[in-house]
Design a protein around this motif. Structure first.
Motif, PDB file in Angstrom:
ATOM      1  N   ARG A   1      12.551  -3.272  32.455  1.00 12.92           N
ATOM      2  CA  ARG A   1      14.001  -3.328  32.683  1.00 12.92           C
ATOM      3  C   ARG A   1      14.517  -2.007  33.241  1.00 12.92           C
ATOM      4  O   ARG A   1      15.384  -1.961  34.125  1.00 12.92           O
ATOM      5  CB  ARG A   1      14.716  -3.681  31.379  1.00 12.92           C
ATOM      6  N   ALA A   2      13.965  -0.911  32.697  1.00 12.99           N
ATOM      7  CA  ALA A   2      14.376   0.402  33.200  1.00 12.99           C
ATOM      8  C   ALA A   2      13.959   0.572  34.660  1.00 12.99           C
ATOM      9  O   ALA A   2      14.725   1.114  35.486  1.00 12.99           O
ATOM     10  CB  ALA A   2      13.765   1.505  32.339  1.00 12.99           C
ATOM     11  N   ALA A   3      12.747   0.096  34.988  1.00 12.12           N
ATOM     12  CA  ALA A   3      12.298   0.185  36.392  1.00 12.12           C
ATOM     13  C   ALA A   3      13.179  -0.657  37.299  1.00 12.12           C
ATOM     14  O   ALA A   3      13.490  -0.265  38.437  1.00 12.12           O
ATOM     15  CB  ALA A   3      10.838  -0.265  36.495  1.00 12.12           C
ATOM     16  N   GLY A   4      13.600  -1.821  36.800  1.00 10.93           N
ATOM     17  CA  GLY A   4      14.499  -2.656  37.594  1.00 10.93           C
ATOM     18  C   GLY A   4      15.829  -1.970  37.860  1.00 10.93           C
ATOM     19  O   GLY A   4      16.395  -2.070  38.967  1.00 10.93           O
ATOM     20  N   MET A   5      16.319  -1.265  36.841  1.00 10.23           N
ATOM     21  CA  MET A   5      17.565  -0.518  37.018  1.00 10.23           C
ATOM     22  C   MET A   5      17.400   0.566  38.083  1.00 10.23           C
ATOM     23  O   MET A   5      18.278   0.767  38.948  1.00 10.23           O
ATOM     24  CB  MET A   5      17.989   0.106  35.689  1.00 10.23           C
ATOM     25  N   VAL A   6      16.250   1.258  38.055  1.00 11.88           N
ATOM     26  CA  VAL A   6      16.015   2.320  39.026  1.00 11.88           C
ATOM     27  C   VAL A   6      15.907   1.750  40.436  1.00 11.88           C
ATOM     28  O   VAL A   6      16.427   2.337  41.407  1.00 11.88           O
ATOM     29  CB  VAL A   6      14.745   3.109  38.648  1.00 11.88           C
ATOM     30  N   VAL A   7      15.258   0.586  40.566  1.00 12.19           N
ATOM     31  CA  VAL A   7      15.140  -0.047  41.883  1.00 12.19           C
ATOM     32  C   VAL A   7      16.519  -0.389  42.428  1.00 12.19           C
ATOM     33  O   VAL A   7      16.818  -0.180  43.632  1.00 12.19           O
ATOM     34  CB  VAL A   7      14.242  -1.297  41.800  1.00 12.19           C
ATOM     35  N   GLU A   8      17.380  -0.946  41.569  1.00  5.05           N
ATOM     36  CA  GLU A   8      18.730  -1.278  42.005  1.00  5.05           C
ATOM     37  C   GLU A   8      19.496  -0.026  42.431  1.00  5.05           C
ATOM     38  O   GLU A   8      20.216  -0.018  43.444  1.00  5.05           O
ATOM     39  CB  GLU A   8      19.492  -2.003  40.881  1.00  5.05           C
TER      40      GLU A   8
ATOM     41  N   GLY B   1      21.235   3.596  46.977  1.00  4.19           N
ATOM     42  CA  GLY B   1      21.228   4.974  47.445  1.00  4.19           C
ATOM     43  C   GLY B   1      21.522   5.987  46.365  1.00  4.19           C
ATOM     44  O   GLY B   1      21.810   7.151  46.666  1.00  4.19           O
ATOM     45  N   LEU B   2      21.450   5.569  45.083  1.00  2.07           N
ATOM     46  CA  LEU B   2      21.748   6.472  43.975  1.00  2.07           C
ATOM     47  C   LEU B   2      20.502   7.063  43.339  1.00  2.07           C
ATOM     48  O   LEU B   2      20.612   7.922  42.446  1.00  2.07           O
ATOM     49  CB  LEU B   2      22.574   5.734  42.906  1.00  2.07           C
ATOM     50  N   ALA B   3      19.311   6.566  43.703  1.00  2.00           N
ATOM     51  CA  ALA B   3      18.057   7.072  43.134  1.00  2.00           C
ATOM     52  C   ALA B   3      17.054   7.231  44.258  1.00  2.00           C
ATOM     53  O   ALA B   3      17.101   6.530  45.280  1.00  2.00           O
ATOM     54  CB  ALA B   3      17.516   6.113  42.082  1.00  2.00           C
TER      55      ALA B   3
ATOM     56  N   VAL C   1      11.728   5.700  41.484  1.00  2.00           N
ATOM     57  CA  VAL C   1      11.118   4.369  41.432  1.00  2.00           C
ATOM     58  C   VAL C   1       9.637   4.471  41.077  1.00  2.00           C
ATOM     59  O   VAL C   1       9.123   3.723  40.236  1.00  2.00           O
ATOM     60  CB  VAL C   1      11.306   3.642  42.778  1.00  2.00           C
ATOM     61  N   ALA C   2       8.935   5.396  41.707  1.00  2.00           N
ATOM     62  CA  ALA C   2       7.507   5.558  41.440  1.00  2.00           C
ATOM     63  C   ALA C   2       7.263   5.964  39.995  1.00  2.00           C
ATOM     64  O   ALA C   2       6.333   5.467  39.330  1.00  2.00           O
ATOM     65  CB  ALA C   2       6.920   6.595  42.397  1.00  2.00           C
ATOM     66  N   GLN C   3       8.094   6.858  39.456  1.00  2.00           N
ATOM     67  CA  GLN C   3       7.942   7.285  38.067  1.00  2.00           C
ATOM     68  C   GLN C   3       8.199   6.123  37.102  1.00  2.00           C
ATOM     69  O   GLN C   3       7.493   5.957  36.108  1.00  2.00           O
ATOM     70  CB  GLN C   3       8.898   8.435  37.779  1.00  2.00           C
ATOM     71  N   ALA C   4       9.204   5.326  37.389  1.00  2.00           N
ATOM     72  CA  ALA C   4       9.511   4.177  36.518  1.00  2.00           C
ATOM     73  C   ALA C   4       8.382   3.159  36.535  1.00  2.00           C
ATOM     74  O   ALA C   4       7.994   2.609  35.496  1.00  2.00           O
ATOM     75  CB  ALA C   4      10.820   3.530  36.961  1.00  2.00           C
ATOM     76  N   GLU C   5       7.857   2.863  37.732  1.00  2.00           N
ATOM     77  CA  GLU C   5       6.744   1.912  37.819  1.00  2.00           C
ATOM     78  C   GLU C   5       5.490   2.456  37.147  1.00  2.00           C
ATOM     79  O   GLU C   5       4.744   1.715  36.495  1.00  2.00           O
ATOM     80  CB  GLU C   5       6.473   1.592  39.286  1.00  2.00           C
ATOM     81  N   ALA C   6       5.230   3.749  37.309  1.00  2.00           N
ATOM     82  CA  ALA C   6       4.062   4.349  36.656  1.00  2.00           C
ATOM     83  C   ALA C   6       4.183   4.267  35.147  1.00  2.00           C
ATOM     84  O   ALA C   6       3.196   4.012  34.440  1.00  2.00           O
ATOM     85  CB  ALA C   6       3.904   5.800  37.109  1.00  2.00           C
ATOM     86  N   GLN C   7       5.396   4.488  34.622  1.00  2.00           N
ATOM     87  CA  GLN C   7       5.612   4.420  33.183  1.00  2.00           C
ATOM     88  C   GLN C   7       5.353   3.011  32.658  1.00  2.00           C
ATOM     89  O   GLN C   7       4.733   2.821  31.610  1.00  2.00           O
ATOM     90  CB  GLN C   7       7.042   4.854  32.855  1.00  2.00           C
ATOM     91  N   GLN C   8       5.781   2.001  33.411  1.00  2.00           N
ATOM     92  CA  GLN C   8       5.537   0.619  32.998  1.00  2.00           C
ATOM     93  C   GLN C   8       4.050   0.294  33.025  1.00  2.00           C
ATOM     94  O   GLN C   8       3.526  -0.344  32.095  1.00  2.00           O
ATOM     95  CB  GLN C   8       6.303  -0.333  33.903  1.00  2.00           C
TER      96      GLN C   8
ATOM     97  N   ARG D   1      22.161   7.602  34.133  1.00  2.00           N
ATOM     98  CA  ARG D   1      23.117   6.661  34.715  1.00  2.00           C
ATOM     99  C   ARG D   1      24.338   7.405  35.284  1.00  2.00           C
ATOM    100  O   ARG D   1      24.911   6.996  36.297  1.00  2.00           O
ATOM    101  CB  ARG D   1      23.581   5.654  33.657  1.00  2.00           C
ATOM    102  N   ASP D   2      24.700   8.478  34.595  1.00  2.00           N
ATOM    103  CA  ASP D   2      25.868   9.241  35.028  1.00  2.00           C
ATOM    104  C   ASP D   2      25.526  10.237  36.135  1.00  2.00           C
ATOM    105  O   ASP D   2      26.413  10.959  36.612  1.00  2.00           O
ATOM    106  CB  ASP D   2      26.482   9.999  33.847  1.00  2.00           C
TER     107      ASP D   2
END
Length: 467
Positions: free
Chosen positions: A201-208, A213-215, A220-227, A418-419
């Protein structure tokens, strides 16, 4: 003239029999303290029998597997067979206390040599010979050799019986330990599955956020690696669970390929175990009882070796019918008999008997030291498990505080990301710390439960409060 001499011989025999006295059981090394160093304050708990101690863990699957272990375990079956061998050997030794009686029947057709020395002139070349006889043989146990052999055999039988009880306790403890480890793996698998989903879910948030254009692509790579890391850890724990399941299958006598245990949450119950006072351990542990009986067997073995210096006295008798007329063999003229004592003494053996006594005494010394080592190891095992429980308890409290703090850190890192006030690297670090803390907490809880199993085994399985 013969009767007084026989009485004198028996009196001398009774006097010499005392020469076979041997050493007593070695002193038991007991700690001077009235309680174990690491024992908690005594709590009021009900008595628990040795054959039901695992019910403390409130796992129906463990109850079922323990019954299957008793019915099908090949290791337990081997221990039972060893005890049966020892019991049969003792019965064989006890038979020496009774006279042996034999019977024989012979029918022989003989052609004797015409040039046989001292052959009668009218003796036939061919004749029949039939014999029906009974024989009796009995050794008088003047020096206590037979009684000491029986005592040694009985002690070995009791040691084998204690070995059987010890093997059963060890296998039951191993089964409980394996299942508790498997239940801990079930909890860890559930945690990792939840974590993998959360990381997804966190990776999905990062992809969005990246699409908006906010990340960055790095986030994205870090979130996917963590999953994927969580998924890898999940597969590793599943592999460990499979191995534990296979070990349990073999332990209870089942084929690993057809055996399975359904996943279930581990009980939160941490049983309270009254260790009692150190002196009670000598009566509780089967391995200590086995070591004691082997000292007694070796003690009797020294006595057996010393009796070899004295002569053996046997009473023998034989009688029956013998005739060349097989059709009328049972008749008064055909009766024969012989009866009388026999005394056998070994006058010279080149030091063999002295060497045998020395060997028996060395065996006694060895079993005495083994007994002492067994007692010392038993006290060590109790103290080890008490120390583990105490330290694991302290570590669990600290780890729970770590879990709470890491959860707060993760929430703050996620909120700051997020902020736009923090990078996703902060979130990854917080996720990693929180996951490791939660896994450590589960691992410590599993270790505590497994340590209680080993403590129950160390005190001999179960407890009672009989005066």
């Amino acid at each position: 003239m013969m009767q007084p001499r026989l009485i004198a011989l028996l009196l001398v025999a009774c006097g010499l029999a005392g020469c076979a006295h041997v050493a007593e059981m070695p002193a038991v090394p007991l700690p001077e303290a009235p309680a174990y160093r690491g024992a908690p304050q005594a709590a009021a708990v009900p008595a628990l029998q040795r054959d039901t101690w695992w019910t403390l863990y409130q796992d129906p699957e463990l109850d079922r597997l323990q019954q299957q272990l008793l019915a099908s375990s090949p290791d337990l079956g081997s221990a039972l067979a060893r005890y049966q061998q020892a019991r049969a050997a003792t019965d064989s030794l006890r038979a020496a206390r009774l006279p042996s009686v034999g019977a024989s029947a012979d029918v022989v057709r003989t052609r004797q040599s015409e040039n046989r020395p001292l052959r009668g002139a009218g003796s036939s070349n061919y004749y029949n010979s039939g014999t029906l006889s009974l024989s009796l043989d009995y050794e008088l146990d003047l020096w206590g050799r037979i009684s000491r052999q029986v005592a040694a055999g009985a002690a070995e039988e009791q040691a084998a019986q204690a070995d059987l009880a010890g093997a059963q306790l060890a296998l039951q403890a191993q089964l409980a330990d394996f299942l508790l480890a498997l239940r801990g793996a079930d909890q860890e698998i559930e945690l990792l599955r939840e974590t993998e989903a959360a990381f997804g879910r966190a990776a999905g948030m990062v992809v969005e956020r990246h699409r908006a254009g906010l990340a960055s692509g790095l986030d994205v790579a870090q979130a996917e690696a963590q999953q994927e890391s969580a998924r890898s850890q999940l597969h590793q724990v599943q592999a460990q669970r499979d191995v534990l399941e296979h070990a349990i299958a073999t332990l209870v006598g089942s084929h690993a390929s057809t055996f399975s245990i359904q996943a279930a949450p581990a009980s939160d119950v941490l049983p309270t175990i009254p260790t009692g006072v150190p002196s009670e351990l000598l009566q509780r542990r089967p391995d200590i009882a086995a070591a004691q009986r082997r000292v007694a067997a070796a003690n009797a073995g020294v006595g057996v070796a010393r009796t070899a210096f004295f002569p053996s006295l046997r009473l023998s008798a034989t009688g029956g019918y013998q005739s060349s007329d097989l059709s009328n063999i049972i008749a008064a003229p055909n009766v024969f008999w012989a009866i009388g004592p026999g005394l056998l003494a070994n006058l010279f053996d080149g030091g063999r008997r002295r060497a045998e006594v020395a060997r028996a005494e060395a065996v006694l010394d060895e079993t005495g030291q083994t007994y002492r080592a067994t007692v010392l190891a038993a006290f060590q095992q109790v103290e080890d498990q008490l120390a583990l429980l105490r330290r694991y308890g302290d570590a669990t409290q600290a780890e729970q505080r770590t879990v709470a703090a890491s959860r707060r850190a993760l929430d703050m890192a996620t909120s700051r990301y997020r902020d736009g006030a923090a990078s996703y690297l902060d979130v990854v670090a917080a996720q990693t710390t929180n996951l490791q803390a939660r896994r450590n907490a589960l691992d410590l809880a599993t270790r505590q439960r497994r340590a209680t199993v080993q403590l129950i085994r160390a005190i001999g399985g179960g407890w009672s409060f009989e005066g």
